[in-house]
Motif scaffolding. Structure first.
Motif, PDB file in Angstrom:
ATOM      1  N   GLN A 126      29.360 -16.486  -3.134  1.00 32.64           N
ATOM      2  CA  GLN A 126      28.002 -16.565  -3.697  1.00 32.64           C
ATOM      3  C   GLN A 126      28.096 -16.310  -5.203  1.00 32.64           C
ATOM      4  N   LEU A 127      27.663 -17.293  -5.965  1.00 31.21           N
ATOM      5  CA  LEU A 127      27.716 -17.181  -7.422  1.00 31.21           C
ATOM      6  C   LEU A 127      26.302 -17.252  -8.003  1.00 31.21           C
ATOM      7  N   ASN A 128      26.063 -16.420  -8.986  1.00 29.75           N
ATOM      8  CA  ASN A 128      24.758 -16.434  -9.666  1.00 29.75           C
ATOM      9  C   ASN A 128      24.659 -17.624 -10.611  1.00 29.75           C
ATOM     10  N   VAL A 129      23.476 -18.190 -10.669  1.00 29.49           N
ATOM     11  CA  VAL A 129      23.212 -19.245 -11.655  1.00 29.49           C
ATOM     12  C   VAL A 129      22.769 -18.569 -12.944  1.00 29.49           C
ATOM     13  N   GLU A 130      23.501 -18.809 -14.000  1.00 32.73           N
ATOM     14  CA  GLU A 130      23.227 -18.141 -15.269  1.00 32.73           C
ATOM     15  C   GLU A 130      22.438 -19.072 -16.179  1.00 32.73           C
ATOM     16  N   LEU A 131      21.126 -18.809 -16.236  1.00 34.31           N
ATOM     17  CA  LEU A 131      20.233 -19.648 -17.029  1.00 34.31           C
ATOM     18  C   LEU A 131      20.080 -19.074 -18.427  1.00 34.31           C
ATOM     19  N   PRO A 132      20.027 -19.923 -19.441  1.00 33.87           N
ATOM     20  CA  PRO A 132      19.804 -19.430 -20.811  1.00 33.87           C
ATOM     21  C   PRO A 132      18.429 -18.777 -20.927  1.00 33.87           C
ATOM     22  N   ASP A 133      18.265 -17.971 -21.945  1.00 32.57           N
ATOM     23  CA  ASP A 133      16.966 -17.344 -22.198  1.00 32.57           C
ATOM     24  C   ASP A 133      15.902 -18.417 -22.371  1.00 32.57           C
ATOM     25  N   GLY A 134      14.760 -18.193 -21.723  1.00 38.32           N
ATOM     26  CA  GLY A 134      13.657 -19.137 -21.847  1.00 38.32           C
ATOM     27  C   GLY A 134      13.719 -20.301 -20.883  1.00 38.32           C
ATOM     28  N   VAL A 135      14.729 -20.307 -19.991  1.00 46.16           N
ATOM     29  CA  VAL A 135      14.867 -21.386 -19.008  1.00 46.16           C
ATOM     30  C   VAL A 135      14.703 -20.788 -17.619  1.00 46.16           C
ATOM     31  N   GLU A 136      13.946 -21.475 -16.752  1.00 45.04           N
ATOM     32  CA  GLU A 136      13.676 -20.981 -15.410  1.00 45.04           C
ATOM     33  C   GLU A 136      13.920 -22.086 -14.388  1.00 45.04           C
ATOM     34  N   SER A 137      14.287 -21.660 -13.195  1.00 47.48           N
ATOM     35  CA  SER A 137      14.462 -22.603 -12.099  1.00 47.48           C
ATOM     36  C   SER A 137      13.093 -22.972 -11.534  1.00 47.48           C
ATOM     37  N   VAL A 138      12.838 -24.263 -11.394  1.00 46.82           N
ATOM     38  CA  VAL A 138      11.559 -24.702 -10.841  1.00 46.82           C
ATOM     39  C   VAL A 138      11.414 -24.225  -9.406  1.00 46.82           C
ATOM     40  N   ASP A 139      12.517 -24.218  -8.654  1.00 51.60           N
ATOM     41  CA  ASP A 139      12.490 -23.835  -7.237  1.00 51.60           C
ATOM     42  C   ASP A 139      12.893 -22.384  -7.024  1.00 51.60           C
ATOM     43  N   ASN A 140      12.967 -21.590  -8.111  1.00 53.86           N
ATOM     44  CA  ASN A 140      13.311 -20.165  -8.032  1.00 53.86           C
ATOM     45  C   ASN A 140      14.667 -19.927  -7.371  1.00 53.86           C
ATOM     46  N   ILE A 141      15.620 -20.820  -7.622  1.00 58.64           N
ATOM     47  CA  ILE A 141      16.979 -20.646  -7.095  1.00 58.64           C
ATOM     48  C   ILE A 141      17.780 -19.779  -8.056  1.00 58.64           C
ATOM     49  N   THR A 142      18.402 -18.728  -7.523  1.00 60.55           N
ATOM     50  CA  THR A 142      19.171 -17.815  -8.373  1.00 60.55           C
ATOM     51  C   THR A 142      20.662 -17.800  -8.049  1.00 60.55           C
ATOM     52  N   THR A 143      21.039 -18.259  -6.853  1.00 62.46           N
ATOM     53  CA  THR A 143      22.460 -18.274  -6.474  1.00 62.46           C
ATOM     54  C   THR A 143      22.810 -19.600  -5.788  1.00 62.46           C
ATOM     55  N   VAL A 144      24.094 -19.928  -5.855  1.00 62.19           N
ATOM     56  CA  VAL A 144      24.619 -21.094  -5.120  1.00 62.19           C
ATOM     57  C   VAL A 144      25.905 -20.652  -4.421  1.00 62.19           C
ATOM     58  N   THR A 145      26.303 -21.406  -3.415  1.00 57.93           N
ATOM     59  CA  THR A 145      27.515 -21.084  -2.652  1.00 57.93           C
ATOM     60  C   THR A 145      28.658 -22.004  -3.079  1.00 57.93           C
ATOM     61  N   LEU A 146      29.797 -21.391  -3.395  1.00 58.10           N
ATOM     62  CA  LEU A 146      31.005 -22.127  -3.766  1.00 58.10           C
ATOM     63  C   LEU A 146      31.972 -22.123  -2.584  1.00 58.10           C
ATOM     64  N   THR A 147      32.403 -23.314  -2.174  1.00 55.20           N
ATOM     65  CA  THR A 147      33.411 -23.420  -1.109  1.00 55.20           C
ATOM     66  C   THR A 147      34.530 -24.343  -1.580  1.00 55.20           C
ATOM     67  N   PHE A 148      35.741 -24.058  -1.110  1.00 57.02           N
ATOM     68  CA  PHE A 148      36.919 -24.868  -1.453  1.00 57.02           C
ATOM     69  C   PHE A 148      37.388 -25.617  -0.201  1.00 57.02           C
ATOM     70  N   ASN A 149      37.756 -26.858  -0.420  1.00 54.51           N
ATOM     71  CA  ASN A 149      38.409 -27.615   0.657  1.00 54.51           C
ATOM     72  C   ASN A 149      39.894 -27.266   0.610  1.00 54.51           C
ATOM     73  N   THR A 150      40.310 -26.417   1.520  1.00 53.83           N
ATOM     74  CA  THR A 150      41.695 -25.911   1.487  1.00 53.83           C
ATOM     75  C   THR A 150      42.614 -26.644   2.459  1.00 53.83           C
ATOM     76  N   GLU A 151      42.122 -27.753   3.001  1.00 56.06           N
ATOM     77  CA  GLU A 151      42.979 -28.535   3.883  1.00 56.06           C
ATOM     78  C   GLU A 151      44.196 -29.045   3.102  1.00 56.06           C
TER      79      GLU A 151
END
Length: 432
Positions: free
Chosen positions: A308-333
């Motif tokens: 789980q990684l935080n979305v780092e928005l610049p000052d004065g910028v906001e997420s329209v859908d109020n999303i603050t985190t995204v999930t990072l996954t690796f294809n390790t096959e």
């Protein structure tokens, strides 16, 4: 000669004209005595005398009351008394007219009779003075209440162009103090800055400022007419904040990546590839992508794990859908791990004023990650441990210095974990 003088005097007193003149003078004197000194029934009046509403205010102040209206009145005063006394009262400046507060017992509206006091205390006992009419006075307890100013955007009053959103409205001042009678203040539930339709507030692509008249509202959101209360500000400047919206790609920034490793060989996915954000046009137009929090490849990576990684928005910028985190996954096959012992240790960027000696000859149990086929063919001798003396703070003596694991022959293999080598450090010129 003596006889003639006597005759002259007698003829003066016996003169008809002299007798008439003396009679007139005597009559005038008698009239003045009767009119000015004897006649008690004389009267006169003075018009336009101002009523002093502040006089005798202790009569209601001791009840904890204040006069909440601002009455003004001028009346006619009738004076009765001896003529001589009446002549001492020349104009309105010789008297005080004020309400009779004796009937005031509590808050409310009163119709009060008037009293007159002559400024000469002696004349108050000699002259009867009365004022015509009555005055209306309102009493209550005066209080103060402070309210937040709420901006009310009425339907259709504001519209924004496509690709923009109304981010919000703020009023300045943000608070208003209302002072007045308690009964009137109790009716007020909120102070509103109603933003109605106005030219220039349609299809906005930038923020605007509008001046709005403040309005008191009751609990049912109906206007409250302030009859006696007053606000310390009756106008507010409303800032209408307009933001631009845009969809931008998300990017991961990898740190602790060994030299020679190509992060493009990592097959990873974010739970959200793009994000719609909004912000001030000057900020939004300068963006081409959005970064999530840094991912430490050497110390955080593991096979078959999600992050789980935080979305780092610049000052004065906001997420329209109020999303603050995204999930990072690796294809390790196709990826695997291999543990090796590294004997190839070297120091680079050694400061000119220092002598650094490696005390560690080998790093054991170094874990490598990479394509299975490459790792199976990789020998331990192809792996090196590099101590970069120019990138760390070192002092004289013996200490462990971080070592970076490198695989020069491959751009798709990297080490996980942290490693260090013991070094003896001596400053040039110092005794050993």
């Amino acid at each position: 000669m003596k006889k003639n003088n006597k005759d002259n005097k007698k003829s003066l007193l016996d003169s008809r004209n002299v007798r008439i003149l003396l009679s007139v003078l005597i009559a005038v004197v008698i009239w003045m005595i009767v009119t000015l000194a004897i006649d008690p029934g004389s009267s006169t009046s003075i018009s336009g005398v101002p009523v002093d509403f502040g006089y005798d205010s202790d009569a209601y102040a001791k009840l904890g009351l204040d006069m909440v209206n601002s009455p003004e009145a001028r009346v006619k005063v009738t004076l009765k008394g001896d003529g001589g006394d009446l002549t001492s009262v020349k104009d309105a400046g010789d008297m005080i007219v004020y309400p009779d507060f004796s009937s005031v017992k509590g808050a409310g509206e009163y119709e009060l009779p008037l009293k007159v006091r002559l400024k000469s205390s002696q004349l108050n006992n000699l002259i009867e003075a009365t004022a015509d009419g009555k005055v209306t006075v309102v009493f209550d307890t005066v209080e103060e209440k402070t309210f937040d100013v709420e901006v009310e955007v009425q339907n259709g009053s504001i519209s924004v162009a496509e690709g923009y959103v109304l981010h919000g409205t703020t009023a300045k001042p943000g608070k208003v103090t209302v002072s007045g009678p308690q009964g009137e203040l109790d009716k007020i539930s909120r102070i509103v800055a109603p933003l109605g339709y106005s030219d220039g507030l349609q299809d906005l692509t930038e923020s605007k400022l509008a001046t709005v008249e403040l309005q008191a509202r009751d609990a049912d959101n109906e206007p409250v007419a302030l009859q006696y209360a007053s606000m310390d500000n009756t106008l507010a400047d409303v800032n209408i904040s307009v933001y631009q919206t845009i969809e931008l790609p998300l990017k991961v920034n990898f740190i602790n990546v060994p030299s020679g490793f190509d992060v493009n060989t990592l097959d990873y996915t974010l739970s959200q590839q793009h994000m719609t954000v909004t912000g001030r046009p000057s900020v939004i137009n300068a963006l081409t992508e959005l970064a999530v929090s840094d991912f430490d490849l050497a110390n955080s990576f593991a096979l078959d794990k999600a992050y789980q990684l935080n979305v780092e928005l610049p000052d004065g910028v906001e997420s329209v859908d109020n999303i603050t985190t995204v999930t990072l996954t690796f294809n390790t096959e196709g990826l695997t791990t291999k543990t090796v012992n590294v004997s190839n240790l070297r120091i680079i960027n050694q400061p000119a004023n220092m002598q650094i000696k490696l005390n560690t000859n080998r790093l054991n149990n170094v874990v490598l990650v990479g394509p299975k086929e490459e790792l199976e063919k990789l020998s331990a001798s192809a792996v090196s441990a590099v101590i970069d003396a120019g990138s760390v703070q070192i002092t004289e003596g013996t200490e462990n210095v971080a070592a970076e694991i490198r695989v020069p022959s491959s751009s798709s293999i990297f080490a996980v974990g942290s490693y260090s080598a013991e070094c003896s450090i001596q400053v040039s010129g110092a005794g050993g």
